[in-house]
Design a protein around this motif. Sequence first.
Motif, PDB file in Angstrom:
ATOM      1  N   GLN A 126       0.837  -1.207   0.000  1.00 57.74           N
ATOM      2  CA  GLN A 126       0.000   0.000   0.000  1.00 57.74           C
ATOM      3  C   GLN A 126       0.872   1.257   0.000  1.00 57.74           C
ATOM      4  N   ASP A 127       1.901   1.301   0.823  1.00 55.55           N
ATOM      5  CA  ASP A 127       2.792   2.462   0.881  1.00 55.55           C
ATOM      6  C   ASP A 127       3.494   2.691  -0.460  1.00 55.55           C
ATOM      7  N   GLU A 128       3.963   1.619  -1.087  1.00 58.44           N
ATOM      8  CA  GLU A 128       4.641   1.759  -2.372  1.00 58.44           C
ATOM      9  C   GLU A 128       3.692   2.244  -3.458  1.00 58.44           C
ATOM     10  N   LEU A 129       2.467   1.741  -3.487  1.00 58.51           N
ATOM     11  CA  LEU A 129       1.491   2.203  -4.470  1.00 58.51           C
ATOM     12  C   LEU A 129       1.135   3.668  -4.241  1.00 58.51           C
ATOM     13  N   ASN A 130       0.990   4.068  -3.003  1.00 52.45           N
ATOM     14  CA  ASN A 130       0.685   5.468  -2.708  1.00 52.45           C
ATOM     15  C   ASN A 130       1.837   6.381  -3.108  1.00 52.45           C
ATOM     16  N   THR A 131       3.062   5.928  -2.975  1.00 53.02           N
ATOM     17  CA  THR A 131       4.212   6.712  -3.424  1.00 53.02           C
ATOM     18  C   THR A 131       4.132   6.939  -4.924  1.00 53.02           C
ATOM     19  N   VAL A 132       3.768   5.903  -5.680  1.00 54.52           N
ATOM     20  CA  VAL A 132       3.634   6.037  -7.135  1.00 54.52           C
ATOM     21  C   VAL A 132       2.513   7.011  -7.464  1.00 54.52           C
ATOM     22  N   PHE A 133       1.365   6.867  -6.805  1.00 56.07           N
ATOM     23  CA  PHE A 133       0.240   7.754  -7.079  1.00 56.07           C
ATOM     24  C   PHE A 133       0.549   9.204  -6.717  1.00 56.07           C
ATOM     25  N   ASN A 134       1.388   9.410  -5.736  1.00 60.61           N
ATOM     26  CA  ASN A 134       1.749  10.759  -5.296  1.00 60.61           C
ATOM     27  C   ASN A 134       3.101  11.190  -5.852  1.00 60.61           C
ATOM     28  N   LEU A 135       3.550  10.583  -6.943  1.00 62.68           N
ATOM     29  CA  LEU A 135       4.862  10.854  -7.512  1.00 62.68           C
ATOM     30  C   LEU A 135       5.037  12.319  -7.888  1.00 62.68           C
ATOM     31  N   ASP A 136       4.000  12.958  -8.414  1.00 59.34           N
ATOM     32  CA  ASP A 136       4.107  14.375  -8.765  1.00 59.34           C
ATOM     33  C   ASP A 136       4.453  15.216  -7.546  1.00 59.34           C
ATOM     34  N   ASP A 137       3.826  14.900  -6.405  1.00 57.57           N
ATOM     35  CA  ASP A 137       4.125  15.638  -5.184  1.00 57.57           C
ATOM     36  C   ASP A 137       5.562  15.391  -4.733  1.00 57.57           C
ATOM     37  N   VAL A 138       6.020  14.166  -4.861  1.00 58.89           N
ATOM     38  CA  VAL A 138       7.390  13.823  -4.461  1.00 58.89           C
ATOM     39  C   VAL A 138       8.391  14.543  -5.353  1.00 58.89           C
ATOM     40  N   LEU A 139       8.147  14.539  -6.673  1.00 58.79           N
ATOM     41  CA  LEU A 139       9.071  15.171  -7.609  1.00 58.79           C
ATOM     42  C   LEU A 139       9.080  16.698  -7.467  1.00 58.79           C
ATOM     43  N   ALA A 140       7.947  17.270  -7.111  1.00 60.31           N
ATOM     44  CA  ALA A 140       7.857  18.716  -6.941  1.00 60.31           C
ATOM     45  C   ALA A 140       8.244  19.135  -5.523  1.00 60.31           C
ATOM     46  N   ASP A 141       8.692  18.183  -4.715  1.00 65.00           N
ATOM     47  CA  ASP A 141       9.107  18.414  -3.339  1.00 65.00           C
ATOM     48  C   ASP A 141       7.987  19.028  -2.504  1.00 65.00           C
ATOM     49  N   ARG A 142       6.766  18.538  -2.752  1.00 61.88           N
ATOM     50  CA  ARG A 142       5.618  18.943  -1.947  1.00 61.88           C
ATOM     51  C   ARG A 142       5.277  17.779  -1.029  1.00 61.88           C
ATOM     52  N   THR A 143       4.690  18.078   0.064  1.00 57.22           N
ATOM     53  CA  THR A 143       4.250  17.016   0.955  1.00 57.22           C
ATOM     54  C   THR A 143       2.752  16.841   0.806  1.00 57.22           C
ATOM     55  N   SER A 144       2.350  15.598   0.826  1.00 55.82           N
ATOM     56  CA  SER A 144       0.934  15.284   0.708  1.00 55.82           C
ATOM     57  C   SER A 144       0.626  14.099   1.600  1.00 55.82           C
ATOM     58  N   ASP A 145      -0.484  14.184   2.281  1.00 53.79           N
ATOM     59  CA  ASP A 145      -0.917  13.074   3.112  1.00 53.79           C
ATOM     60  C   ASP A 145      -1.944  12.210   2.401  1.00 53.79           C
ATOM     61  N   ALA A 146      -2.152  12.472   1.123  1.00 56.57           N
ATOM     62  CA  ALA A 146      -3.156  11.716   0.374  1.00 56.57           C
ATOM     63  C   ALA A 146      -2.766  10.246   0.309  1.00 56.57           C
ATOM     64  N   GLN A 147      -3.740   9.397   0.538  1.00 50.68           N
ATOM     65  CA  GLN A 147      -3.541   7.950   0.493  1.00 50.68           C
ATOM     66  C   GLN A 147      -4.605   7.353  -0.434  1.00 50.68           C
ATOM     67  N   PRO A 148      -4.451   7.486  -1.762  1.00 50.96           N
ATOM     68  CA  PRO A 148      -5.486   7.000  -2.673  1.00 50.96           C
ATOM     69  C   PRO A 148      -5.654   5.484  -2.675  1.00 50.96           C
ATOM     70  N   VAL A 149      -4.643   4.756  -2.243  1.00 49.08           N
ATOM     71  CA  VAL A 149      -4.731   3.299  -2.237  1.00 49.08           C
ATOM     72  C   VAL A 149      -4.847   2.810  -0.798  1.00 49.08           C
ATOM     73  N   GLN A 150      -5.884   2.025  -0.547  1.00 46.49           N
ATOM     74  CA  GLN A 150      -6.044   1.387   0.753  1.00 46.49           C
ATOM     75  C   GLN A 150      -6.396  -0.074   0.501  1.00 46.49           C
ATOM     76  N   ILE A 151      -5.591  -0.958   1.038  1.00 50.99           N
ATOM     77  CA  ILE A 151      -5.779  -2.393   0.851  1.00 50.99           C
ATOM     78  C   ILE A 151      -6.193  -2.993   2.182  1.00 50.99           C
ATOM     79  N   SER A 152      -7.230  -3.801   2.156  1.00 49.50           N
ATOM     80  CA  SER A 152      -7.624  -4.495   3.377  1.00 49.50           C
ATOM     81  C   SER A 152      -7.652  -5.992   3.109  1.00 49.50           C
ATOM     82  N   VAL A 153      -7.315  -6.733   4.126  1.00 54.53           N
ATOM     83  CA  VAL A 153      -7.289  -8.190   4.031  1.00 54.53           C
ATOM     84  C   VAL A 153      -8.217  -8.738   5.091  1.00 54.53           C
TER      85      VAL A 153
END
Length: 164
Positions: A126-153
């Motif tokens: 889940q953390d790795e997928l959220n990093t990919v989804f928030n890649l624009d924020d990471v590349l622009a050096d912005r912080t975001s708490d958005a978690q678009p991916v949530q996996i439950s088992v």
Amino acid sequence: MATDNENDDTPGIHGGSVRGRIEGGAEGAVEQLDDGLVELLTWVLDTETRARIYIYLRQHPDSTSDEIAEGTGLYPSTVREALAELTDDGTVTRRKRKSAGAGNNPYEYVAISPSDLVADVVGDVQDELNTVFNLDDVLADRTSDAQPVQISVERPAEGAADDD
């Protein structure tokens, strides 16, 4: 209607016995399944060695490191090192083998259930997928708490068989 040679080892029309062709096909299917399972577990457990040990322990719980080495064909030192890592990760548990006599009692190892293994991995995925989804924020050096991916088992119900 079955012919006589479908149930024996006499050669069929296409060469080889009917039984031999069926058994060969079944062995090939099992081998492909085993290879696929090892590949998937290698991704989850980081190495093929750890994956093979996990599979062996699911099939043969309460095995010692020597029994695992013999059953998997891995070097004993490799097995001991991987077991230490798997124990530290909580993927396997160990306890001393009980013996009636005096002497050195080796550790027995048991692998956690597949559902527990998946539950342990879900957070990382889940953390790795959220990093990919928030890649624009990471590349622009912005912080975001958005978690678009949530996996439950969902774990099996209490008392349900967990032998798979």
